[in-house]
Design an enzyme around this catalytic site. Structure first.
Site, PDB file in Angstrom:
ATOM      1  N   SER A 120      55.776 -30.876  60.960  1.00 31.53           N
ATOM      2  CA  SER A 120      56.205 -29.633  61.622  1.00 31.53           C
ATOM      3  C   SER A 120      55.167 -29.091  62.611  1.00 31.53           C
ATOM      4  CB  SER A 120      56.583 -28.568  60.587  1.00 31.53           C
ATOM      5  OG  SER A 120      57.692 -29.010  59.820  1.00 31.53           O
TER       6      SER A 120
ATOM      7  N   GLY B 277      59.555 -32.109  59.027  1.00 34.75           N
ATOM      8  CA  GLY B 277      60.877 -31.680  59.482  1.00 34.75           C
ATOM      9  C   GLY B 277      61.375 -30.390  58.861  1.00 34.75           C
TER      10      GLY B 277
ATOM     11  N   GLU C  57      50.571 -36.775  55.957  1.00 31.93           N
ATOM     12  CA  GLU C  57      51.872 -36.164  56.183  1.00 31.93           C
ATOM     13  C   GLU C  57      52.508 -35.764  54.856  1.00 31.93           C
ATOM     14  OE1 GLU C  57      53.477 -37.227  60.315  1.00 31.93           O
ATOM     15  OE2 GLU C  57      54.365 -38.569  58.836  1.00 31.93           O
TER      16      GLU C  57
ATOM     17  N   HIS D 191      55.028 -44.757  56.708  1.00 32.56           N
ATOM     18  CA  HIS D 191      55.582 -43.399  56.864  1.00 32.56           C
ATOM     19  C   HIS D 191      56.398 -43.047  55.618  1.00 32.56           C
ATOM     20  CE1 HIS D 191      57.945 -40.050  58.345  1.00 32.56           C
ATOM     21  NE2 HIS D 191      57.038 -39.909  59.289  1.00 32.56           N
TER      22      HIS D 191
ATOM     23  N   ASN E  84      56.339 -39.457  67.395  1.00 34.55           N
ATOM     24  CA  ASN E  84      57.146 -40.341  66.546  1.00 34.55           C
ATOM     25  C   ASN E  84      58.619 -39.990  66.725  1.00 34.55           C
ATOM     26  OD1 ASN E  84      58.250 -41.922  64.562  1.00 34.55           O
ATOM     27  ND2 ASN E  84      57.422 -40.737  62.837  1.00 34.55           N
ATOM     28  N   TRP E  85      59.309 -40.831  67.468  1.00 32.24           N
ATOM     29  CA  TRP E  85      60.722 -40.537  67.768  1.00 32.24           C
ATOM     30  C   TRP E  85      61.665 -40.939  66.629  1.00 32.24           C
ATOM     31  CZ3 TRP E  85      61.429 -42.383  73.580  1.00 32.24           C
ATOM     32  CH2 TRP E  85      60.706 -41.503  74.411  1.00 32.24           C
ATOM     33  N   LYS E  86      61.138 -41.607  65.635  1.00 36.44           N
ATOM     34  CA  LYS E  86      61.961 -42.049  64.499  1.00 36.44           C
ATOM     35  C   LYS E  86      63.202 -42.779  65.034  1.00 36.44           C
ATOM     36  CE  LYS E  86      59.938 -38.348  61.837  1.00 36.44           C
ATOM     37  NZ  LYS E  86      60.064 -37.362  60.762  1.00 36.44           N
TER      38      LYS E  86
HETATM   39  P1  PGA Z   1      58.022 -33.561  62.136  1.00 34.33           P
HETATM   40  O1  PGA Z   1      57.800 -35.095  61.718  1.00 34.33           O
HETATM   41  O2  PGA Z   1      57.036 -33.257  63.218  1.00 34.33           O
HETATM   42  O3  PGA Z   1      59.431 -33.527  62.626  1.00 34.33           O
HETATM   43  O4  PGA Z   1      57.785 -32.742  60.923  1.00 34.33           O
HETATM   44  C1  PGA Z   1      56.526 -35.635  61.592  1.00 34.33           C
HETATM   45  C2  PGA Z   1      56.621 -37.044  61.105  1.00 34.33           C
HETATM   46  O5  PGA Z   1      57.345 -37.315  60.151  1.00 34.33           O
HETATM   47  O6  PGA Z   1      55.961 -37.945  61.661  1.00 34.33           O
END
Ligand code: PGA
Length: 214
Positions: free
Chosen positions: A177, A148, A142, A93, A7-9
Site C-alpha cells: 500500500s 492492497g 511485504e 511474492h 509490480n503490475w501483477k
Molecule cells: P500494493 O502491492 O502496493 O498494491 O499493496 C504491493 C505488492 O504486492 O507488491
C-alpha cells in the site's frame, strides 16, 4: 541509490501496456539517485523492453521464473529464457506463496537458477515465517495485511522487522500500500533502499507522482 519497483501483477493487456508507456514517457524525467524497475507480465516483457530502450534509470523485472532449468516443462518460463531480457526477477511474492503453493524450498531453487543465469533477485518476505535466502540482491518486506489494503505498515514496524534479518549485502525494500502520500515516510531513512509498489503503479500519472515524491 533508491529503488522503486512497479509490480503490475496480472494486470494490463498489450494495448493497455502501450498506453501506460505513452503517458508515462511523456513526463518521466530520470532522477540521478533513483532506479525504476518495471515488472509487467511475462508476455509483455519484450514490448516494455523495446519501449524503454535508451531511457535512463529504468530497468525490467520478471515477476517469477520456473523452479526448473531448461527442459520439457510446457508453459514454464525459465531463468535461461529470461537471461538478456530482464535484469531483475521478483521471487517468493506472497501471492505466489498463497495461490501457487510456493515454498521456501522452491523459492530457493528459483534463486539459485536466477543467479546461474545472472539475474538479480528481489526476494519477498511476508515476515519471519519466510526464509531469507542469502545472496539475494534485494529483500522486499511485504506483510500480507498491508498488500492492497491501504493499511501500509508504519515505518517503525518495518524497521523492527529489518532488525531480525541478517541481510549481509542485500538491499532492503518495503512493499504494501505504498503511494505518493506515504512514500516519504520510508525513504527519509537510509535504512530503506526502496519500495515495491503494486496498485499505485498501474496508473502512469499516479506512478509519476510517486517518482516526483521521492
Ligand atoms: P500494493 O502491492 O502496493 O498494491 O499493496 C504491493 C505488492 O504486492 O507488491
Amino acid at each position: 541509490m533508491k529503488y522503486l519497483v512497479a509490480n503490475w501483477k496480472a494486470h494490463k493487456s498489450v494495448e493497455e501496456t502501450g498506453q501506460w508507456w505513452n503517458i508515462f514517457s511523456q513526463k518521466y524525467q530520470a532522477k540521478e539517485n533513483l532506479q525504476i524497475i518495471i515488472a509487467p507480465s511475462f508476455s509483455h516483457l519484450s514490448l516494455v523492453k523495446n519501449l524503454m530502450r535508451g531511457v535512463k534509470n529504468i530497468s525490467l523485472a520478471a515477476q517469477d521464473l520456473s523452479q526448473f532449468n531448461e527442459g520439457d516443462y510446457t508453459g514454464e518460463v525459465t531463468a535461461k529464457a529470461l537471461q538478456g531480457l530482464v535484469e531483475y526477477v521478483i521471487l517468493g511474492h506472497s501471492e505466489r506463496r498463497q495461490y501457487f503453493a510456493e515454498t521456501n524450498q522452491t523459492i530457493a531453487k528459483k534463486v539459485e537458477l536466477a543467479h546461474i543465469y545472472e539475474l538479480k533477485t528481489i526476494l519477498c518476505l511476508r515476515g519471519n515465517e519466510d526464509v531469507l535466502i542469502s545472496g539475494v540482491e534485494m529483500v522486499a518486506y511485504e506483510p500480507v495485511g498491508a498488500i492492497g489494503t491501504g493499511n501500509n505498515q508504519p515505518l517503525n514496524k518495518v524497521l523492527e522487522f529489518k532488525q531480525t534479518l541478517s541481510l549481509g549485502d542485500s538491499k532492503f525494500l518495503y512493499g504494501g500500500s505504498v503511494n505518493d502520500a506515504n512514500l516519504s515516510d520510508y525513504l527519509q531513512t537510509e535504512q530503506i533502499d526502496g519500495l515495491l509498489v503494486g496498485g499505485a503503479s498501474l496508473n502512469p500519472e499516479q506512478f509519476l507522482r510517486i517518482i516526483a515524491a521521492v
